[in-house]
Design a protein around this motif. Sequence first.
Motif, PDB file in Angstrom:
ATOM      1  N   ALA A  84       0.832  -1.198   0.000  1.00 45.79           N
ATOM      2  CA  ALA A  84       0.000   0.000   0.000  1.00 45.79           C
ATOM      3  C   ALA A  84       0.870   1.252   0.000  1.00 45.79           C
ATOM      4  CB  ALA A  84      -0.925   0.003   1.201  1.00 45.79           C
ATOM      5  N   GLN A  85       0.457   2.234  -0.779  1.00 46.72           N
ATOM      6  CA  GLN A  85       1.205   3.480  -0.872  1.00 46.72           C
ATOM      7  C   GLN A  85       0.649   4.569   0.032  1.00 46.72           C
ATOM      8  OE1 GLN A  85       0.855   3.789  -5.219  1.00 46.72           O
ATOM      9  NE2 GLN A  85       3.038   3.382  -5.380  1.00 46.72           N
ATOM     10  N   ASP A  86      -0.388   4.242   0.775  1.00 44.85           N
ATOM     11  CA  ASP A  86      -0.959   5.157   1.763  1.00 44.85           C
ATOM     12  C   ASP A  86      -0.951   4.450   3.114  1.00 44.85           C
ATOM     13  OD1 ASP A  86      -1.985   7.373  -0.071  1.00 44.85           O
ATOM     14  OD2 ASP A  86      -2.955   5.597  -0.920  1.00 44.85           O
ATOM     15  N   ALA A  87      -0.682   5.210   4.155  1.00 46.96           N
ATOM     16  CA  ALA A  87      -0.583   4.642   5.492  1.00 46.96           C
ATOM     17  C   ALA A  87      -1.338   5.528   6.475  1.00 46.96           C
ATOM     18  CB  ALA A  87       0.875   4.503   5.906  1.00 46.96           C
ATOM     19  N   GLU A  88      -1.527   5.007   7.679  1.00 46.83           N
ATOM     20  CA  GLU A  88      -2.155   5.779   8.744  1.00 46.83           C
ATOM     21  C   GLU A  88      -1.249   5.777   9.963  1.00 46.83           C
ATOM     22  OE1 GLU A  88      -6.152   5.829  11.623  1.00 46.83           O
ATOM     23  OE2 GLU A  88      -6.038   4.450   9.918  1.00 46.83           O
ATOM     24  N   LEU A  89      -1.038   6.933  10.540  1.00 46.27           N
ATOM     25  CA  LEU A  89      -0.337   7.050  11.806  1.00 46.27           C
ATOM     26  C   LEU A  89      -1.360   6.805  12.907  1.00 46.27           C
ATOM     27  CD1 LEU A  89       2.206   7.758  13.435  1.00 46.27           C
ATOM     28  CD2 LEU A  89       1.545  10.167  13.256  1.00 46.27           C
ATOM     29  N   ALA A  90      -1.192   5.723  13.650  1.00 42.90           N
ATOM     30  CA  ALA A  90      -2.270   5.275  14.538  1.00 42.90           C
ATOM     31  C   ALA A  90      -1.711   4.666  15.819  1.00 42.90           C
ATOM     32  CB  ALA A  90      -3.142   4.251  13.810  1.00 42.90           C
ATOM     33  N   LEU A  91      -2.639   4.293  16.698  1.00 45.46           N
ATOM     34  CA  LEU A  91      -2.324   3.579  17.944  1.00 45.46           C
ATOM     35  C   LEU A  91      -1.273   4.318  18.769  1.00 45.46           C
ATOM     36  CD1 LEU A  91      -2.216  -0.088  16.557  1.00 45.46           C
ATOM     37  CD2 LEU A  91      -4.140   1.108  17.576  1.00 45.46           C
ATOM     38  N   SER A  92      -1.419   5.645  18.828  1.00 44.85           N
ATOM     39  CA  SER A  92      -0.506   6.452  19.643  1.00 44.85           C
ATOM     40  C   SER A  92      -0.984   6.428  21.090  1.00 44.85           C
ATOM     41  CB  SER A  92      -0.455   7.896  19.130  1.00 44.85           C
ATOM     42  OG  SER A  92       0.105   7.964  17.847  1.00 44.85           O
ATOM     43  N   VAL A  93      -0.114   6.041  21.978  1.00 46.46           N
ATOM     44  CA  VAL A  93      -0.447   6.000  23.397  1.00 46.46           C
ATOM     45  C   VAL A  93       0.805   6.330  24.203  1.00 46.46           C
ATOM     46  CG1 VAL A  93      -0.003   3.507  23.549  1.00 46.46           C
ATOM     47  CG2 VAL A  93      -1.474   4.595  25.243  1.00 46.46           C
ATOM     48  N   VAL A  94       0.631   7.150  25.223  1.00 48.57           N
ATOM     49  CA  VAL A  94       1.736   7.555  26.093  1.00 48.57           C
ATOM     50  C   VAL A  94       1.261   7.432  27.535  1.00 48.57           C
ATOM     51  CG1 VAL A  94       3.254   9.444  26.787  1.00 48.57           C
ATOM     52  CG2 VAL A  94       2.715   9.129  24.372  1.00 48.57           C
ATOM     53  N   HIS A  95       2.076   6.840  28.371  1.00 43.57           N
ATOM     54  CA  HIS A  95       1.711   6.694  29.782  1.00 43.57           C
ATOM     55  C   HIS A  95       1.566   8.075  30.425  1.00 43.57           C
ATOM     56  CE1 HIS A  95       1.760   5.456  33.991  1.00 43.57           C
ATOM     57  NE2 HIS A  95       1.472   4.237  33.555  1.00 43.57           N
ATOM     58  N   PRO A  96       0.535   8.288  31.247  1.00 43.65           N
ATOM     59  CA  PRO A  96       0.320   9.613  31.858  1.00 43.65           C
ATOM     60  C   PRO A  96       1.518  10.138  32.647  1.00 43.65           C
ATOM     61  CG  PRO A  96      -1.595   8.220  32.190  1.00 43.65           C
ATOM     62  CD  PRO A  96      -0.543   7.342  31.593  1.00 43.65           C
ATOM     63  N   ASP A  97       2.308   9.253  33.224  1.00 45.92           N
ATOM     64  CA  ASP A  97       3.454   9.690  34.018  1.00 45.92           C
ATOM     65  C   ASP A  97       4.536  10.362  33.189  1.00 45.92           C
ATOM     66  OD1 ASP A  97       2.172   8.641  36.192  1.00 45.92           O
ATOM     67  OD2 ASP A  97       3.431   6.842  36.347  1.00 45.92           O
ATOM     68  N   THR A  98       4.510  10.166  31.871  1.00 44.95           N
ATOM     69  CA  THR A  98       5.580  10.707  31.021  1.00 44.95           C
ATOM     70  C   THR A  98       5.064  11.768  30.048  1.00 44.95           C
ATOM     71  OG1 THR A  98       5.256   8.909  29.420  1.00 44.95           O
ATOM     72  CG2 THR A  98       6.896   8.569  31.147  1.00 44.95           C
ATOM     73  N   ARG A  99       3.832  12.203  30.207  1.00 46.72           N
ATOM     74  CA  ARG A  99       3.296  13.217  29.311  1.00 46.72           C
ATOM     75  C   ARG A  99       3.979  14.561  29.559  1.00 46.72           C
ATOM     76  NH1 ARG A  99      -2.938  11.106  29.706  1.00 46.72           N
ATOM     77  NH2 ARG A  99      -2.716   9.455  28.166  1.00 46.72           N
TER      78      ARG A  99
END
Length: 311
Positions: free
Chosen positions: A73-88
């Motif tokens: 595929a020549q198109d992608a999605e930036l997804a499933l971003s998650v960061v622990h609250p302690d490091t925000r």
Amino acid sequence: MESMILRNYRDSDAGAISELFREVYGDQYAQTEVYLPCLISQKHAQKRWHSLVAVQGEKIRGHATLFRQATNAQDAELALSVVHPDTRGQHIATRLGEQLLTHAQALGCRSVSIKQVTHHPYSQRMASRLGFHNTGLLPDYVRSPFGCKTPETLVLGVRAIDGYQRPLPEQTWPASCHSFMQRLSEMFGVANSMPRWRGAPVQLEQHGNRHEMLLEKLDPPLLNELKTLPRHWLISIRLNLSRHFAADLHSLNDLGFAFTGLAPALDNRGGWLALFHRGCRPRKLALHCPHIQQLHDQAQRQLALGARPDA
């Protein structure tokens, strides 16, 4: 405090990534693959997911992935971003996104899309920092990951990779959406000819209580069939964007559908899909992007009145 290191996904990370989603979202996250480490491993083995993780000491504290429908595929999605609250506050999600956009170029991708939640402004701000242009709204699109009773509405953003343009069909845009569509035309370009349609002309899938239609074109018989569908159904239409857009907008507005922007066609053919929705819940949103805010407010007024704006 140990420094944060960003690195590529390893096969041994699947369990820790799944646990991170549980710590942040409990059992509310809409994409349920993340709760099964075996599926995380499988997606990477199929090379459909390309993930980066943020590691502090021996713990994974952040994750994001570049998702493709197929390995070529020549198109992608930036997804499933998650960061622990302690490091925000350390811009970890942005740093992960920057590296994945570089990786998208190495994979030969033409564009990357992103879906931004509207419950809070953080993912919308991140998308803006990463250079995404907001192209549309997806009302009542997924189960809320924040424990809300109402579904989450998403903002769709698109970023071209390596100068690639995804042109819109050249035309005079209807007055009701002229400024919005003209802005997208200036960002992505315009062309006289558009890519050929691939696949069945009418496709229908059900996602929860949402009925999602993918349409090549509108014609009188199809419009008559759309009239017969129950008014209480939540219906999302993705219609091939063509030089007939003004007439399509008029016809669907008359059936109670509101226009909510554009989405890229993700079948390696380029082009765009016009988004129309009917049956969405009325809601007020404070959005980071003023252009999407205006689109949302106009759609809400139209859905509330059940009337067609002046085209």
